[in-house]
Design a protein around this motif. Structure first.
Motif, PDB file in Angstrom:
ATOM      1  N   GLU A 122      51.997 -54.074  27.476  1.00 16.40           N
ATOM      2  CA  GLU A 122      52.150 -55.388  27.379  1.00 16.40           C
ATOM      3  C   GLU A 122      51.071 -55.914  26.107  1.00 16.40           C
ATOM      4  O   GLU A 122      50.685 -56.814  24.773  1.00 16.40           O
ATOM      5  CB  GLU A 122      51.835 -55.841  28.568  1.00 16.40           C
ATOM      6  CG  GLU A 122      52.655 -56.365  29.126  1.00 16.40           C
ATOM      7  CD  GLU A 122      53.960 -56.572  28.998  1.00 16.40           C
ATOM      8  OE1 GLU A 122      53.872 -57.798  28.102  1.00 16.40           O
ATOM      9  OE2 GLU A 122      55.232 -55.420  28.725  1.00 16.40           O
ATOM     10  N   GLU A 177      46.538 -59.532  28.276  1.00 15.71           N
ATOM     11  CA  GLU A 177      47.932 -59.518  26.665  1.00 15.71           C
ATOM     12  C   GLU A 177      47.102 -60.895  25.603  1.00 15.71           C
ATOM     13  O   GLU A 177      47.584 -60.722  24.593  1.00 15.71           O
ATOM     14  CB  GLU A 177      48.751 -60.735  27.811  1.00 15.71           C
ATOM     15  CG  GLU A 177      49.851 -61.270  26.740  1.00 15.71           C
ATOM     16  CD  GLU A 177      51.419 -61.896  27.944  1.00 15.71           C
ATOM     17  OE1 GLU A 177      51.175 -61.756  29.200  1.00 15.71           O
ATOM     18  OE2 GLU A 177      52.725 -61.428  27.212  1.00 15.71           O
ATOM     19  N   ASP A 178      46.460 -61.803  26.342  1.00 17.18           N
ATOM     20  CA  ASP A 178      46.081 -63.059  25.202  1.00 17.18           C
ATOM     21  C   ASP A 178      44.638 -62.328  25.021  1.00 17.18           C
ATOM     22  O   ASP A 178      44.508 -62.815  23.764  1.00 17.18           O
ATOM     23  CB  ASP A 178      45.464 -63.726  26.612  1.00 17.18           C
ATOM     24  CG  ASP A 178      46.174 -65.135  27.046  1.00 17.18           C
ATOM     25  OD1 ASP A 178      47.474 -64.447  27.391  1.00 17.18           O
ATOM     26  OD2 ASP A 178      45.763 -65.744  27.885  1.00 17.18           O
ATOM     27  N   ALA A 205      51.854 -57.851  22.013  1.00 20.57           N
ATOM     28  CA  ALA A 205      51.233 -58.793  21.580  1.00 20.57           C
ATOM     29  C   ALA A 205      50.072 -59.000  20.433  1.00 20.57           C
ATOM     30  O   ALA A 205      50.449 -60.112  19.231  1.00 20.57           O
ATOM     31  CB  ALA A 205      49.973 -59.705  22.988  1.00 20.57           C
ATOM     32  N   ILE A 230      47.201 -61.374  21.541  1.00 21.58           N
ATOM     33  CA  ILE A 230      47.410 -61.840  21.108  1.00 21.58           C
ATOM     34  C   ILE A 230      46.351 -62.343  19.872  1.00 21.58           C
ATOM     35  O   ILE A 230      46.659 -62.737  18.738  1.00 21.58           O
ATOM     36  CB  ILE A 230      47.516 -63.337  21.973  1.00 21.58           C
ATOM     37  CG1 ILE A 230      48.935 -63.554  22.549  1.00 21.58           C
ATOM     38  CG2 ILE A 230      48.035 -64.500  21.057  1.00 21.58           C
ATOM     39  CD1 ILE A 230      49.345 -64.170  23.260  1.00 21.58           C
TER      40      ILE A 230
END
Ligand SMILES: [Mn+2]
Length: 197
Positions: A139, A71-72, A143, A75
């Protein structure tokens, strides 16, 4: 070339430490280490098929699971894409690609509109591919699309083997993005009747 379209972003939390550099006008070279082999394989495909140069180092809490790392990374990749795009002058803005991989057929369509949105319909029959949870694919794209402020639609036209499905999604996304960030000499300024995107 109007400007350098390179961005470096780093992000550090108690769960993940991530460093990324992307060149939207690259040649498809990548140096990727996320600690999740299958995810590395997907991101290498993204770089290669989108002709982006991508350097990515992820240190995450894989002792928990792959969730935070994936997920990060979404981002940070989305943030880097948005920064590298700058003011979006002269770019096509829209891109799409219908991509086959053996029995699988997937469609990705996107608009670098500045208005984030994700439509994502693939359903995976297996919970994992390698060390990656298949539910993390959505996900990741959620993101990335929100951080890049893009509208992204991913539609699975013909499902099949989960490895093929995920790989086809990453490659079709890459080719759609490559098209959307490419220049069209007919575009004067930003491609919008509003004057900005
Ligand atoms: Mn593969």
């Amino acid at each position: 070339m109007v400007q350098d379209r390179i961005a470096s972003v780093s992000r550090s939390t108690r769960e993940t430490q991530i460093e990324i550099t992307i060149n939207l006008d690259g040649s498809g070279q990548s140096e990727i280490s996320t600690g999740i082999g299958f995810f590395d394989h997907m991101l290498e495909g993204f770089a290669r098929h989108g002709f982006f140069d991508l350097k990515l180092q992820v240190r995450g809490d894989l002792e928990v699971d792959c969730h935070h790392s994936i997920e990060d990374t979404g981002i940070v990749l989305g943030t880097a894409i948005r920064q590298a795009l700058g003011d979006k002058r002269g770019i096509r803005r829209y891109g799409s690609c219908i991509l086959p991989m053996d029995e699988v057929l997937v469609l990705s369509a996107l608009d670098l509109s500045g208005r984030p949105y994700l439509q994502f319909d693939p359903v995976f029959s297996a919970p994992m591919v390698g060390q990656m949870d298949t539910e993390m694919v959505r996900e990741f794209f959620y993101a990335a699309s929100y951080a890049a402020m893009m509208n992204l639609h991913v539609k699975m036209l013909t499902p099949g083997n989960c490895h093929h499905m995920i790989e086809a999604i990453f490659k079709s996304f890459a080719k759609a993005l490559d098209q959307a960030v490419s220049y069209d000499s007919r575009i004067d300024g930003v491609l919008s009747t509003k004057g900005r995107i």
